[in-house]
Scaffold this motif. Structure first.
Motif: not given
Length: 285
Positions: A109-131
């Motif tokens: 759970i924490d690993l998924a949430c860390d990915i969501l919050a930590r790497f915002t500088a990458e400018q990933m598409p919405d589908a990345f956050y969906d996944d």
């Protein structure tokens, strides 16, 4: 359009929700900062539902903590100091197995949430956050299923020691999303695909069909998690003009401290789009 497959939220959709928190990184950080395991799982699931329903207005820029909050128990030890789980040792053995898996899912759970919050500088598409919200939601579901099964067996998460190896992988890859994807979904979660079918078979052999059914749910979901990791690893390699296979091998050799070892569940890995020519090279003597 955001498209996110969700399971029905148990025990009330709004438990622990922060109504004033409308950005995604703030919600992900709130999950990381929640120490109560049950509440952490529920917050992750509500966050995923709110993103899917359009109730989270922005991605945000909240920074995650270096480490997530944890309950006072279980006692964390080094991996070699945690007793091995043996299913054939009666109820105590099965409790030890389910407890270890619950600890893995809590970290997930924490690993998924860390990915969501930590790497915002990458400018990933919405589908990345969906996944990755789908991953967070399903990891929360897995923890709750395992916790409920432990309760049915007369135990509870936190009663046995556990280790901190999974979060060490997060710390090692905190500087780069590509390294995180190489190690967490494509090494650690892929390993789950290799070992879970055997655990299911052993649980069925001792007629613990309820625990086996929980692991079957987890196994099917984890194939999807590995697929998500591979999809976005390939995407980033494309944006950086890198060869996916050579890049994955290099990053795993640099950042993963364990061994990538057979036997591999090639069928499940293939279903996740993770071909053998990636990982078999690391298993050679």
């Amino acid at each position: 359009m955001r498209c996110l497959r969700l399971y029905r939220l148990s025990r009330g959709r709004r438990i622990g929700e922060h109504p004033s928190m409308t950005d995604l990184t703030g919600r992900a950080v709130a999950v990381l900062q929640e120490a109560d395991p049950q509440q952490k799982a529920r917050l992750a699931r509500v966050m995923a539902a709110d993103w899917s329903n359009g109730e989270i207005a922005e991605r945000g820029r909240d920074k995650p903590p270096d480490r997530p909050n944890r309950p006072t128990h279980p006692l964390l030890k080094r991996p070699g100091e945690v007793p091995r789980r043996r299913i054939n040792r009666g109820t105590a053995g099965r409790i030890a197995l389910l407890h270890a898996l619950a600890h893995i899912e809590l970290n997930a759970i924490d690993l998924a949430c860390d990915i969501l919050a930590r790497f915002t500088a990458e400018q990933m598409p919405d589908a990345f956050y969906d996944d990755w919200l789908l991953v967070a939601e399903e990891e929360g579901k897995h923890f709750l299923l395992l916790s409920e099964r432990l309760t049915e067996l007369g135990a509870a998460y936190g009663e046995l020691p556990a280790h901190d190896g999974l979060w060490q992988a997060a710390e090692e890859t905190a500087h780069d999303l590509l390294a995180r994807l190489a190690v967490v979904p494509l090494v650690l979660e892929a390993r789950g695909l290799d070992v879970t079918p055997n655990m299911i078979t052993k649980l069925q052999a001792v007629e613990d069909h309820e625990s086996a059914a929980v692991l079957e749910v987890i196994y099917e979901d984890e194939i999807g998690h590995v697929a998500i990791g591979k999809r976005w690893f390939d995407h980033l390699c494309g944006t950086r003009n890198l060869d996916p296979r050579e890049t994955w091998l290099s990053l795993v050799r640099l950042h993963f401290k364990g061994q990538v070892k057979p036997p591999f569940n090639a069928a499940a890995r293939d279903s996740a789009g993770f071909p053998a020519d990636f990982y078999e090279a690391l298993a050679l003597p």
